[in-house]
Design an enzyme around this catalytic site. Structure first.
Site, PDB file in Angstrom:
ATOM      1  N   ALA A  15     -47.978 -19.456 -16.464  1.00 18.19           N
ATOM      2  CA  ALA A  15     -48.051 -20.236 -17.698  1.00 18.19           C
ATOM      3  C   ALA A  15     -47.831 -19.389 -18.946  1.00 18.19           C
ATOM      4  O   ALA A  15     -47.521 -19.916 -20.013  1.00 18.19           O
ATOM      5  CB  ALA A  15     -49.411 -20.930 -17.789  1.00 18.19           C
ATOM      6  N   ASN A  90     -48.311 -12.579  -9.412  1.00 21.52           N
ATOM      7  CA  ASN A  90     -48.329 -11.965 -10.736  1.00 21.52           C
ATOM      8  C   ASN A  90     -49.645 -12.118 -11.490  1.00 21.52           C
ATOM      9  O   ASN A  90     -49.983 -11.276 -12.320  1.00 21.52           O
ATOM     10  CB  ASN A  90     -47.184 -12.567 -11.562  1.00 21.52           C
ATOM     11  CG  ASN A  90     -47.318 -12.255 -13.029  1.00 21.52           C
ATOM     12  OD1 ASN A  90     -47.020 -11.148 -13.478  1.00 21.52           O
ATOM     13  ND2 ASN A  90     -47.827 -13.219 -13.808  1.00 21.52           N
ATOM     14  N   TYR A 155     -59.719  -1.941 -13.113  1.00 17.61           N
ATOM     15  CA  TYR A 155     -58.318  -2.386 -13.183  1.00 17.61           C
ATOM     16  C   TYR A 155     -57.442  -1.445 -12.358  1.00 17.61           C
ATOM     17  O   TYR A 155     -56.625  -1.879 -11.538  1.00 17.61           O
ATOM     18  CB  TYR A 155     -57.884  -2.412 -14.651  1.00 17.61           C
ATOM     19  CG  TYR A 155     -56.509  -3.002 -14.902  1.00 17.61           C
ATOM     20  CD1 TYR A 155     -56.299  -4.381 -14.850  1.00 17.61           C
ATOM     21  CD2 TYR A 155     -55.424  -2.192 -15.227  1.00 17.61           C
ATOM     22  CE1 TYR A 155     -55.045  -4.936 -15.095  1.00 17.61           C
ATOM     23  CE2 TYR A 155     -54.168  -2.730 -15.476  1.00 17.61           C
ATOM     24  CZ  TYR A 155     -53.980  -4.104 -15.417  1.00 17.61           C
ATOM     25  OH  TYR A 155     -52.735  -4.647 -15.663  1.00 17.61           O
ATOM     26  N   THR A 190     -48.120  -9.501 -24.209  1.00 19.82           N
ATOM     27  CA  THR A 190     -48.714 -10.693 -23.593  1.00 19.82           C
ATOM     28  C   THR A 190     -50.151 -10.860 -24.088  1.00 19.82           C
ATOM     29  O   THR A 190     -50.617 -10.105 -24.944  1.00 19.82           O
ATOM     30  CB  THR A 190     -48.765 -10.541 -22.053  1.00 19.82           C
ATOM     31  OG1 THR A 190     -49.772  -9.564 -21.740  1.00 19.82           O
ATOM     32  CG2 THR A 190     -47.433 -10.118 -21.475  1.00 19.82           C
TER      33      THR A 190
HETATM   34  N1  LIG Z   1     -49.189  -6.920 -20.470  1.00 20.92           N
HETATM   35  C1  LIG Z   1     -49.090  -5.694 -19.998  1.00 20.92           C
HETATM   36  O1  LIG Z   1     -48.894  -4.735 -20.743  1.00 20.92           O
HETATM   37  C2  LIG Z   1     -49.198  -5.465 -18.503  1.00 20.92           C
HETATM   38  C3  LIG Z   1     -48.904  -4.180 -18.011  1.00 20.92           C
HETATM   39  C4  LIG Z   1     -48.969  -3.935 -16.650  1.00 20.92           C
HETATM   40  C5  LIG Z   1     -49.320  -4.956 -15.784  1.00 20.92           C
HETATM   41  N2  LIG Z   1     -49.606  -6.195 -16.273  1.00 20.92           N
HETATM   42  C6  LIG Z   1     -49.947  -7.242 -15.289  1.00 20.92           C
HETATM   43  O2  LIG Z   1     -49.083  -8.343 -15.489  1.00 20.92           O
HETATM   44  C7  LIG Z   1     -49.674  -9.507 -14.920  1.00 20.92           C
HETATM   45  C8  LIG Z   1     -49.554 -10.663 -15.891  1.00 20.92           C
HETATM   46  O3  LIG Z   1     -50.370 -10.402 -17.028  1.00 20.92           O
HETATM   47  P1  LIG Z   1     -49.876 -10.651 -18.526  1.00 20.92           P
HETATM   48  O4  LIG Z   1     -49.804  -9.339 -19.186  1.00 20.92           O
HETATM   49  O5  LIG Z   1     -48.706 -11.531 -18.534  1.00 20.92           O
HETATM   50  O6  LIG Z   1     -51.175 -11.382 -19.132  1.00 20.92           O
HETATM   51  P2  LIG Z   1     -51.399 -12.872 -19.619  1.00 20.92           P
HETATM   52  O7  LIG Z   1     -52.876 -12.982 -19.835  1.00 20.92           O
HETATM   53  O8  LIG Z   1     -50.486 -13.194 -20.758  1.00 20.92           O
HETATM   54  O9  LIG Z   1     -50.960 -13.749 -18.368  1.00 20.92           O
HETATM   55  C9  LIG Z   1     -51.723 -13.806 -17.186  1.00 20.92           C
HETATM   56  C10 LIG Z   1     -51.604 -15.199 -16.597  1.00 20.92           C
HETATM   57  O10 LIG Z   1     -52.386 -15.253 -15.401  1.00 20.92           O
HETATM   58  C11 LIG Z   1     -53.176 -16.440 -15.428  1.00 20.92           C
HETATM   59  N3  LIG Z   1     -54.404 -16.252 -14.640  1.00 20.92           N
HETATM   60  C12 LIG Z   1     -55.475 -15.472 -14.920  1.00 20.92           C
HETATM   61  N4  LIG Z   1     -56.423 -15.603 -13.966  1.00 20.92           N
HETATM   62  C13 LIG Z   1     -55.924 -16.482 -13.051  1.00 20.92           C
HETATM   63  C14 LIG Z   1     -56.429 -17.014 -11.830  1.00 20.92           C
HETATM   64  N5  LIG Z   1     -57.653 -16.681 -11.365  1.00 20.92           N
HETATM   65  N6  LIG Z   1     -55.663 -17.873 -11.144  1.00 20.92           N
HETATM   66  C15 LIG Z   1     -54.425 -18.237 -11.602  1.00 20.92           C
HETATM   67  N7  LIG Z   1     -53.904 -17.771 -12.754  1.00 20.92           N
HETATM   68  C16 LIG Z   1     -54.643 -16.894 -13.465  1.00 20.92           C
HETATM   69  C17 LIG Z   1     -53.465 -16.645 -16.910  1.00 20.92           C
HETATM   70  O11 LIG Z   1     -53.865 -17.979 -17.213  1.00 20.92           O
HETATM   71  C18 LIG Z   1     -52.140 -16.259 -17.547  1.00 20.92           C
HETATM   72  O12 LIG Z   1     -51.249 -17.351 -17.645  1.00 20.92           O
HETATM   73  C19 LIG Z   1     -51.103  -9.123 -14.561  1.00 20.92           C
HETATM   74  O13 LIG Z   1     -51.194  -8.870 -13.174  1.00 20.92           O
HETATM   75  C20 LIG Z   1     -51.314  -7.848 -15.351  1.00 20.92           C
HETATM   76  O14 LIG Z   1     -52.305  -7.033 -14.786  1.00 20.92           O
HETATM   77  C21 LIG Z   1     -49.556  -6.466 -17.604  1.00 20.92           C
END
Ligand SMILES: NC(=O)c1ccc[n+]([C@@H]2O[C@H](COP(=O)([O-])OP(=O)(O)OC[C@H]3O[C@@H](n4cnc5c(N)ncnc54)[C@H](O)[C@@H]3O)[C@@H](O)[C@H]2O)c1
Length: 284
Positions: A15, A90, A155, A190
C-alpha cells in the site's frame, strides 16, 4: 523470469513505500498484481490510483505476521488470478526499540513481521508456484542492515535472517524452477520511520520507532538515517530495479553504492578473523 507480461505477483506491504513502488513497476510491465497490506485505507487508495492507469490489480487486507492471514491472502490471490508466479515478501517495520529499553513485545513484533512472514511466505507460495510448472520467483526485502549491523539490533537480526533464508533457499529451490532474490535497499523515501502506525493490538506498546517517547538518546547513526530516509531514493526506482532483478534472477538487488565500503570492511574483519588463527588450524 523472462516475459513478465501476464504473470501474477503477490506483493506484501504494497500500500505504500517500496511495496507500492514494486507493485507499480510490475503492473506497468503487464504483471497482474495482488496487493496485500495491513492498512486498508492506504491499500484502497493505492488500488484506485493504479486502476486509473489500467493496471490489472486487486487487493487483500492481511496482517502478514499471522500465518493464517497470509494463507487466506494466498487463497484470495488464486481465487482472483488463478495462479501465482512471483512472491514479493516486502512488508516490514522498523521496530524493536533501543538497547536499554527492549521489551518482549518489541522483539516479537519485529521478528513476526520482518522474518516470520517471509518464512511462511516461502512455505505457502512455493508449492503454489511449483504446481503450475511455469517457474516462479521470490523476492524478499531485507536491507543493507541485513549485511552490516549499524544500529537497531532487533531490526538487524530480522534482516540478517531474511538474507540467510534467501541465500539458503536459492540453492534449494533452483531445481524446483523457483528463483530467489533478496532486495537490500539503502535509504529509500518511505514512511518506515512511522512504522508504529501498524503495531497490531496484540503487540500494543511494542516499540517506539520514532524515539519520541524514548529516554535513551538516539545514536548519531539513527539521526543520520532519519534524515537520509526523508531525502532518500524514490521507491518507484526501487520497483524498477526489482522488476529487472526478477527478469535476471539476481541473487542480490542493491539500490545504490553508499554502504559498499561498510560491507567490504565487514568482510575484511571476517577475513582477519581467519588470518588470526591461520597457523593454528588443527590438522586432522
Ligand atoms: N525505507 C528504507 O530506507 C528501507 C531500507 C531498507 C529496507 N527497507 C525495508 O523495506 C520494506 C518496506 O518498507 P518501507 O520503507 O516501504 O516502509 P513503509 O512503512 O512506507 O511501508 C511498509 C508497508 O508495510 C505494511 N505493513 C506493515 N506491517 C504489516 C503487516 N503486519 N502486515 C501487512 N503489511 C504490513 C505497511 O502498512 C506499509 O504499507 C520493509 O521490509 C523495510 O524494512 C526500507
Amino acid at each position: 523470469m523472462k516475459d513478465l507480461a501476464g504473470k501474477v505477483a503477490f506483493v506484501t506491504g504494497a500500500a505504500s513505500g517500496i511495496g507500492l513502488g514494486i507493485a507499480t513497476a510490475l503492473a506497468q510491465a503487464g504483471v497482474k498484481v495482488m496487493m496485500c497490506d495491513i492498512e486498508k485505507d492506504a491499500l484502497d487508495k493505492a488500488l484506485a490510483d493504479l486502476k486509473k492507469t489500467n493496471a490489472d490489480v486487486d487487493g487483500v487486507v492481511a496482517d502478514v505476521s499471522l500465518k493464517d492471514q497470509l494463507q487466506a491472502a494466498a487463497d484470495a490471490t488464486i481465487e482472483s488470478f488463478g495462479k501465482v508466479h512471483i512472491l514479493v515478501n516486502n512488508a516490514g517495520v522498523g521496530g524493536g526499540g533501543r538497547y536499554g529499553e527492549w521489551s518482549q513485545k518489541g522483539w516479537d513484533w519485529t521478528i513476526a513481521v520482518n522474518l516470520m512472514s517471509v518464512i511462511w511466505g516461502f512455505e505457502i507460495f512455493g508449492p503454489l508456484m511449483e504446481k503450475h510448472g511455469e517457474s516462479g520467483q521470490v523476492v524478499s526485502t531485507a536491507s543493507i542492515a541485513g549485511l552490516v549491523a549499524a544500529t537497531n539490533p532487533p531490526y538487524n537480526v530480522t534482516k540478517y535472517g531474511v538474507v540467510a533464508l534467501s541465500e539458503g533457499l536459492r540453492r534449494e529451490l533452483e531445481p524446483r524452477n523457483i528463483g530467489v532474490s533478496v532486495l537490500c535497499p539503502g535509504f529509500i523515501r518511505t514512511r518506515i520511520i512511522e512504522s508504529n502506525r501498524n503495531v497490531p493490538a496484540r503487540y500494543a506498546g511494542a516499540a517506539d520507532t520514532t524515539g519520541e517517547n524514548s529516554t535513551v538518546p538516539p545514536s548519531e547513526f539513527a539521526e543520520m538515517a532519519r534524515q537520509a530516509i526523508a531525502a532518500g531514493i524514490d521507491p518507484l526506482y526501487v520497483g524498477e530495479l526489482v522488476r529487472e532483478g526478477i527478469e535476471g534472477n539476481w541473487p542480490y538487488i542493491f539500490t545504490d553504492l553508499q554502504f559498499e565500503p561498510s560491507i567490504e570492511e565487514r568482510f575484511a574483519e571476517i577475513k582477519a578473523g581467519f588470518d588470526r588463527i591461520r597457523d593454528r588450524v588443527p590438522r586432522h
